[in-house]
Scaffold this motif. Structure first.
Motif, PDB file in Angstrom:
ATOM      1  N   PHE A  35       9.368  55.795  32.884  1.00  0.00           N
ATOM      2  CA  PHE A  35      10.321  56.765  33.066  1.00  0.00           C
ATOM      3  C   PHE A  35       9.517  57.997  33.771  1.00  0.00           C
ATOM      4  CE2 PHE A  35      12.266  55.073  29.383  1.00  0.00           C
ATOM      5  CZ  PHE A  35      13.524  54.540  30.027  1.00  0.00           C
ATOM      6  N   THR A  63       9.701  61.686  34.613  1.00  0.00           N
ATOM      7  CA  THR A  63      10.277  63.149  33.895  1.00  0.00           C
ATOM      8  C   THR A  63       9.705  64.338  34.944  1.00  0.00           C
ATOM      9  OG1 THR A  63       8.552  63.664  32.823  1.00  0.00           O
ATOM     10  CG2 THR A  63      10.034  62.292  31.534  1.00  0.00           C
ATOM     11  N   LEU A  92       6.106  58.589  32.150  1.00  0.00           N
ATOM     12  CA  LEU A  92       6.019  58.099  30.962  1.00  0.00           C
ATOM     13  C   LEU A  92       6.261  56.720  30.908  1.00  0.00           C
ATOM     14  CD1 LEU A  92       6.070  58.904  28.103  1.00  0.00           C
ATOM     15  CD2 LEU A  92       8.483  58.833  28.162  1.00  0.00           C
ATOM     16  N   VAL A 103       6.760  53.166  29.206  1.00  0.00           N
ATOM     17  CA  VAL A 103       7.330  52.899  27.764  1.00  0.00           C
ATOM     18  C   VAL A 103       7.229  51.450  27.769  1.00  0.00           C
ATOM     19  CG1 VAL A 103       9.465  52.702  26.431  1.00  0.00           C
ATOM     20  CG2 VAL A 103       8.724  54.711  27.622  1.00  0.00           C
ATOM     21  N   PRO A 147       8.594  51.308  15.748  1.00  0.00           N
ATOM     22  CA  PRO A 147       8.844  52.373  15.209  1.00  0.00           C
ATOM     23  C   PRO A 147       9.817  53.182  16.491  1.00  0.00           C
ATOM     24  CG  PRO A 147       6.482  52.220  16.111  1.00  0.00           C
ATOM     25  CD  PRO A 147       7.217  50.857  15.967  1.00  0.00           C
ATOM     26  N   SER A 148      10.282  54.086  15.948  1.00  0.00           N
ATOM     27  CA  SER A 148      11.297  55.008  16.907  1.00  0.00           C
ATOM     28  C   SER A 148      10.563  55.495  18.024  1.00  0.00           C
ATOM     29  CB  SER A 148      11.984  56.016  16.041  1.00  0.00           C
ATOM     30  OG  SER A 148      12.606  57.130  16.796  1.00  0.00           O
ATOM     31  N   GLY A 149      11.217  55.149  19.292  1.00  0.00           N
ATOM     32  CA  GLY A 149      10.536  55.602  20.401  1.00  0.00           C
ATOM     33  C   GLY A 149       9.731  54.705  21.095  1.00  0.00           C
ATOM     34  N   VAL A 150       9.452  53.392  20.594  1.00  0.00           N
ATOM     35  CA  VAL A 150       8.720  52.370  20.993  1.00  0.00           C
ATOM     36  C   VAL A 150       9.079  51.811  22.188  1.00  0.00           C
ATOM     37  CG1 VAL A 150       9.446  50.292  19.685  1.00  0.00           C
ATOM     38  CG2 VAL A 150       6.939  50.774  20.304  1.00  0.00           C
ATOM     39  N   GLY A 151      10.432  51.591  22.448  1.00  0.00           N
ATOM     40  CA  GLY A 151      11.065  51.185  23.433  1.00  0.00           C
ATOM     41  C   GLY A 151      12.245  49.989  23.528  1.00  0.00           C
ATOM     42  N   LYS A 152      12.590  49.901  22.108  1.00  0.00           N
ATOM     43  CA  LYS A 152      13.611  48.860  21.882  1.00  0.00           C
ATOM     44  C   LYS A 152      14.851  49.068  22.562  1.00  0.00           C
ATOM     45  CE  LYS A 152      13.725  49.816  17.543  1.00  0.00           C
ATOM     46  NZ  LYS A 152      12.820  51.151  17.442  1.00  0.00           N
ATOM     47  N   SER A 153      15.366  50.080  22.585  1.00  0.00           N
ATOM     48  CA  SER A 153      16.672  50.428  23.549  1.00  0.00           C
ATOM     49  C   SER A 153      16.564  50.155  24.917  1.00  0.00           C
ATOM     50  CB  SER A 153      17.392  51.667  23.098  1.00  0.00           C
ATOM     51  OG  SER A 153      17.489  51.840  21.748  1.00  0.00           O
ATOM     52  N   THR A 154      15.439  50.690  25.408  1.00  0.00           N
ATOM     53  CA  THR A 154      15.015  50.393  26.709  1.00  0.00           C
ATOM     54  C   THR A 154      14.951  49.171  27.193  1.00  0.00           C
ATOM     55  OG1 THR A 154      13.738  52.525  26.635  1.00  0.00           O
ATOM     56  CG2 THR A 154      13.162  51.214  28.593  1.00  0.00           C
ATOM     57  N   HIS A 207      16.208  48.855  12.588  1.00  0.00           N
ATOM     58  CA  HIS A 207      15.228  49.337  11.654  1.00  0.00           C
ATOM     59  C   HIS A 207      15.437  48.932  10.134  1.00  0.00           C
ATOM     60  CE1 HIS A 207      13.423  52.545  14.212  1.00  0.00           C
ATOM     61  NE2 HIS A 207      14.517  52.795  14.509  1.00  0.00           N
TER      62      HIS A 207
END
Ligand SMILES: Nc1ncnc2c1ncn2[C@@H]1O[C@H](COP(=O)(O)OP(=O)(O)OP(=O)(O)O)[C@@H](O)[C@H]1O
Ligand SMILES: [Mg+2]
Length: 227
Positions: A17, A19, A24, A26, A45-52, A206
């Motif tokens: 990404f 910015t 960044l 990911v 963990p949160s922010g690791v890139g699952k949704s991405t 999660h």
């Protein structure tokens, strides 16, 4: 090596990404294969890139590098229009928040992707009712989203995701917004649809209990996927 039963394959996916301050990275080289009929969890963990990752696998976002193929068809280099058609017909999405259209009934919400895909209205109606039946909501078909409970809204979202009999359903925290008991019922529904219809699911979550019940469990660590 691609196998005939692979419904989805991703090879060396990177996503950086941009910015205003920095670049960044990911996803840092994700390779995975999903076979027809599998139900797979993705944790991390949160922010690791699952949704991405799910967005890229479903053609909602483009990787910086790497290739995704669904049923042998590459998502790279397609026009936005053909990608949109591809997503509507061949990929089902379920998100943490349902994104149902507020002015349309449960049944209409399930019918819309079929109408967009060019199916006849009477045909979409029959299929829509069948799907609502499968998620246990036939008697709520005339309700607007706001007239449904949170769990019912998510079940309509699941029915909508299945509308065009997609090759794969990508679910991002499908029960993240539900209480434990309602979440459990939603998980049961996903497993039931998997075994009854052979629907392929990739679920980012999660929820440990949900992840452990899946046939295959993938973990994301530092931009990569581990089996
Ligand atoms: N459009 C974007 N622009 C810049 N950074 C982004 C963008 N989308 C996501 N990110 C960053 O990428 C990282 C991964 O985000 P992602 O939403 O994929 O995480 P996640 O694993 O799904 O987390 P969670 O479990 O909290 O849902 C985060 O650090 C996020 O800030
Ligand atoms: Mg996420």
């Amino acid at each position: 090596m691609e196998d005939k039963r692979d419904i989805l394959s991703a090879f060396d996916i990177h996503r950086v990404f941009t910015t205003p301050e920095t670049l960044l990275p990911v996803l840092k080289g994700v390779t995975l294969e999903v076979k027809r009929g599998e139900i797979i969890s993705v944790t991390g963990p949160s922010g690791v890139g699952k949704s991405t990752l799910l967005h890229i696998l479903g053609g909602l976002d483009q990787p910086t590098r790497g290739e995704v193929r669904i049923a042998g068809c590459s998502l790279s280099g397609q026009s936005e229009k053909s990608l949109a058609q591809f997503r509507n017909k061949r990929v089902g999405f379920v998100f943490q928040f349902h994104y149902l259209l507020g002015d349309f009934s449960a049944l209409e919400n399930v019918m819309i992707p079929m109408l967009v895909a060019g199916r006849r209205k009477d045909d979409a109606l029959v299929q829509g009712e069948l799907l609502l039946e499968q998620v246990g909501l036939r008697d709520r078909r005339g309700h607007l989203p706001r007239q449904l409970s949170g769990g019912e809204q998510q079940r309509v979202a699941v029915a909508r995701a299945l509308a065009n009999q997609p090759e794969i359903v990508l679910a991002d925290e499908p029960s993240g917004n539900l209480d434990t008991e309602t979440g459990r019922k939603l998980h049961d529904l996903l497993f039931r649809l998997n075994s009854a219809n052979g629907t392929t699911f990739l679920i980012a979550t999660h929820n440990k209990e949900l992840a452990e019940c899946c046939q295959r469990q993938l973990k994301m660590v530092d931009g990569k996927v581990l089996e």
